[in-house]
Design a protein around this motif. Structure first.
Motif, PDB file in Angstrom:
ATOM      1  N   LYS A  52      -4.918   6.492   0.425  1.00 36.26           N
ATOM      2  CA  LYS A  52      -6.021   7.372   1.147  1.00 36.26           C
ATOM      3  C   LYS A  52      -6.882   6.190   1.908  1.00 36.26           C
ATOM      4  O   LYS A  52      -6.883   5.195   1.632  1.00 36.26           O
ATOM      5  CB  LYS A  52      -7.131   8.220   0.066  1.00 36.26           C
ATOM      6  CG  LYS A  52      -6.467   9.248  -0.451  1.00 36.26           C
ATOM      7  CD  LYS A  52      -7.339  10.333  -1.300  1.00 36.26           C
ATOM      8  CE  LYS A  52      -6.516  11.447  -2.019  1.00 36.26           C
ATOM      9  NZ  LYS A  52      -7.478  12.128  -2.961  1.00 36.26           N
ATOM     10  N   LYS A  53      -7.341   6.847   3.093  1.00 37.89           N
ATOM     11  CA  LYS A  53      -8.088   6.048   3.946  1.00 37.89           C
ATOM     12  C   LYS A  53      -9.185   5.270   3.279  1.00 37.89           C
ATOM     13  O   LYS A  53      -9.379   3.986   3.710  1.00 37.89           O
ATOM     14  CB  LYS A  53      -8.831   6.996   4.794  1.00 37.89           C
ATOM     15  CG  LYS A  53      -9.453   6.125   6.082  1.00 37.89           C
ATOM     16  CD  LYS A  53     -10.085   6.926   7.136  1.00 37.89           C
ATOM     17  CE  LYS A  53     -10.809   6.153   8.208  1.00 37.89           C
ATOM     18  NZ  LYS A  53     -11.257   7.034   9.423  1.00 37.89           N
ATOM     19  N   GLU A  54     -10.146   5.893   2.229  1.00 36.51           N
ATOM     20  CA  GLU A  54     -11.020   5.221   1.591  1.00 36.51           C
ATOM     21  C   GLU A  54     -10.531   3.866   0.693  1.00 36.51           C
ATOM     22  O   GLU A  54     -11.141   2.862   0.577  1.00 36.51           O
ATOM     23  CB  GLU A  54     -11.923   5.986   0.747  1.00 36.51           C
ATOM     24  CG  GLU A  54     -11.139   6.673  -0.284  1.00 36.51           C
ATOM     25  CD  GLU A  54     -10.695   8.156   0.455  1.00 36.51           C
ATOM     26  OE1 GLU A  54     -10.774   9.151  -0.652  1.00 36.51           O
ATOM     27  OE2 GLU A  54     -10.551   8.205   1.501  1.00 36.51           O
ATOM     28  N   ASP A  74       0.736  -1.282  -0.056  1.00 41.08           N
ATOM     29  CA  ASP A  74      -0.018  -0.053  -0.058  1.00 41.08           C
ATOM     30  C   ASP A  74       1.119   1.396  -0.065  1.00 41.08           C
ATOM     31  O   ASP A  74       1.412   1.545   0.955  1.00 41.08           O
ATOM     32  CB  ASP A  74      -0.838   0.112   1.288  1.00 41.08           C
ATOM     33  CG  ASP A  74      -1.524   1.200   1.445  1.00 41.08           C
ATOM     34  OD1 ASP A  74      -1.553   2.285   0.383  1.00 41.08           O
ATOM     35  OD2 ASP A  74      -2.288   1.362   2.520  1.00 41.08           O
ATOM     36  N   ARG A 117       1.923  -1.427   4.370  1.00 44.89           N
ATOM     37  CA  ARG A 117       1.628  -0.130   4.088  1.00 44.89           C
ATOM     38  C   ARG A 117       2.901   0.879   4.186  1.00 44.89           C
ATOM     39  O   ARG A 117       3.765   0.710   5.054  1.00 44.89           O
ATOM     40  CB  ARG A 117       0.924   0.706   5.216  1.00 44.89           C
ATOM     41  CG  ARG A 117       0.425   2.268   4.806  1.00 44.89           C
ATOM     42  CD  ARG A 117      -0.667   2.791   5.663  1.00 44.89           C
ATOM     43  NE  ARG A 117      -1.138   4.249   5.500  1.00 44.89           N
ATOM     44  CZ  ARG A 117      -1.542   4.662   4.491  1.00 44.89           C
ATOM     45  NH1 ARG A 117      -2.069   4.075   3.584  1.00 44.89           N
ATOM     46  NH2 ARG A 117      -1.642   6.157   4.464  1.00 44.89           N
ATOM     47  N   VAL A 176      -7.568   2.204   1.507  1.00 37.91           N
ATOM     48  CA  VAL A 176      -7.038   1.324   2.458  1.00 37.91           C
ATOM     49  C   VAL A 176      -8.394   0.299   2.847  1.00 37.91           C
ATOM     50  O   VAL A 176      -8.171  -0.883   2.944  1.00 37.91           O
ATOM     51  CB  VAL A 176      -6.474   2.050   3.644  1.00 37.91           C
ATOM     52  CG1 VAL A 176      -6.098   1.015   4.739  1.00 37.91           C
ATOM     53  CG2 VAL A 176      -5.289   2.826   3.105  1.00 37.91           C
ATOM     54  N   GLU A 177      -9.327   1.050   3.191  1.00 37.29           N
ATOM     55  CA  GLU A 177     -10.541  -0.008   3.732  1.00 37.29           C
ATOM     56  C   GLU A 177     -10.806  -0.702   2.674  1.00 37.29           C
ATOM     57  O   GLU A 177     -11.342  -1.864   2.914  1.00 37.29           O
ATOM     58  CB  GLU A 177     -11.753   1.039   4.179  1.00 37.29           C
ATOM     59  CG  GLU A 177     -11.586   1.982   5.230  1.00 37.29           C
ATOM     60  CD  GLU A 177     -12.470   3.044   5.450  1.00 37.29           C
ATOM     61  OE1 GLU A 177     -13.378   3.156   4.631  1.00 37.29           O
ATOM     62  OE2 GLU A 177     -12.587   3.516   6.410  1.00 37.29           O
TER      63      GLU A 177
END
Length: 326
Positions: free
Chosen positions: A254-256, A250, A274, A258-259
């Motif tokens: 961005k957070k979205e 990774d 990550r 990663v989810e």
């Protein structure tokens, strides 16, 4: 140490400005570092020295091509057309096919090339595509038939594109499957035609599982979710060689995103690592290389697809090569 080499060569070229080797390597210090605009002066110097190596002309023309200076690049290569290496012929072909989009010019160039260059598949294939654009489909397919009958890759994919463009889907599937089966790979399934060869719905006939138990590590870098990532991940998890680990690096997504990656963890063979800072594909691959546990390592892009027998066939080849070396 290109910069240090350049400083030494600068002093030498002032003392001996017509020395072929000095000028050649001076120019290379720019080309090797992809300093395209900065290379133009050294390229002009090199290509005006009598007896200069063909590689220097090709490198300079390549840089001019990148800067959209096609006429200048052609002016450099044309006088050497019978002496060029493969790179020079490729540049002349690509300028006409991809940049100028002139099929007539591609055909004329191909017909003027030395016979040994005409026989190389990449040039045959561009010639075939140009003929097809000119509405000469039978001649286009005939020009590469000697290659498609033996499953040669460039020619097979060229014929596939020509058949597909002309709406002949069954023939498109047949020619690309001939390529796969000639190398011992399972063919694409007939159902794939129904998706109009959609890449994220690609499917292959059933393959038997491999019995090879050696651990293979697969490294994939990802900076954000893309429409092909599910296909790429599944292409690895559905390999006939099952003893593998998939490392998804990774690259500071961005957070979205990663989810979204978390769904891949349903398979215990997947590991997500990550990076704290976005650093690009190759630093990401290097991070993966430090984390792998496999005896063998391979890579896949997050928007790619690989045949389910890819790893199995690579391992088979490694055994053959090892035995041959012994």
């Amino acid at each position: 140490h290109m910069i240090k080499a350049r400083r030494i060569l600068e002093r030498l070229i002032l003392k001996d400005p017509t020395n072929v080797n000095i000028a050649y390597y001076y120019h290379r210090t720019f080309s090797e570092m992809k300093q395209i605009e900065e290379s133009l002066v050294s390229g002009e110097i090199a290509t005006h020295i009598p007896g200069m190596k063909i590689q220097a002309f090709e490198a300079h023309a390549d840089n001019l091509n990148i800067l959209d200076q096609f006429d200048h690049a052609e002016a450099i290569l044309y006088p050497l057309r019978n002496e060029l290496h493969r790179r020079g012929h490729r540049l002349r072909m690509q300028m006409r096919f991809y940049e100028q989009k002139d099929p007539l010019s591609v055909v004329a160039l191909y017909n003027s090339m030395p016979d040994k260059i005409q026989q190389i598949s990449e040039f045959c294939s561009h010639y075939s595509l140009a003929l097809n654009e000119l509405g000469k489909k039978p001649e286009a397919l005939e020009s590469i038939e000697h290659l498609t009958t033996v499953g040669e890759a460039n020619a097979s994919f060229t014929a596939y594109e020509i058949y597909k463009e002309n709406g002949e889907m069954k023939k498109a599937l047949q020619v690309i499957n001939q390529h796969l089966t000639s190398f011992g790979y399972a063919p694409f399934s007939k159902e794939w035609i129904g998706t109009e060869f959609n890449l994220d719905k690609i499917s292959v006939e059933n393959c038997e599982a491999s019995e090879d138990e050696r651990l293979v590590s697969v490294i994939m870098t990802a900076h954000k979710m893309n429409p092909m990532m599910d296909t790429a991940v599944n292409a690895i998890l559905n390999q006939t060689h099952s003893n593998l680990e998939l490392l998804i690096i990774d690259d500071a997504s961005k957070k979205e995103d990663v989810e979204k990656y978390q769904k891949y963890l349903h398979d215990s063979r997947v590991k997500i690592i990550r990076q704290q800072k976005n650093s690009g594909t190759y630093p990401g691959r290097n991070r993966g290389l430090r984390e792998v546990k496999g005896e063998f390592i391979t890579f896949i892009d997050s928007d790619d697809w690989q045949h389910p027998q890819k790893i199995e066939k690579c391992l088979e080849r490694s055994i053959k090569v090892t035995h041959k070396d012994v």
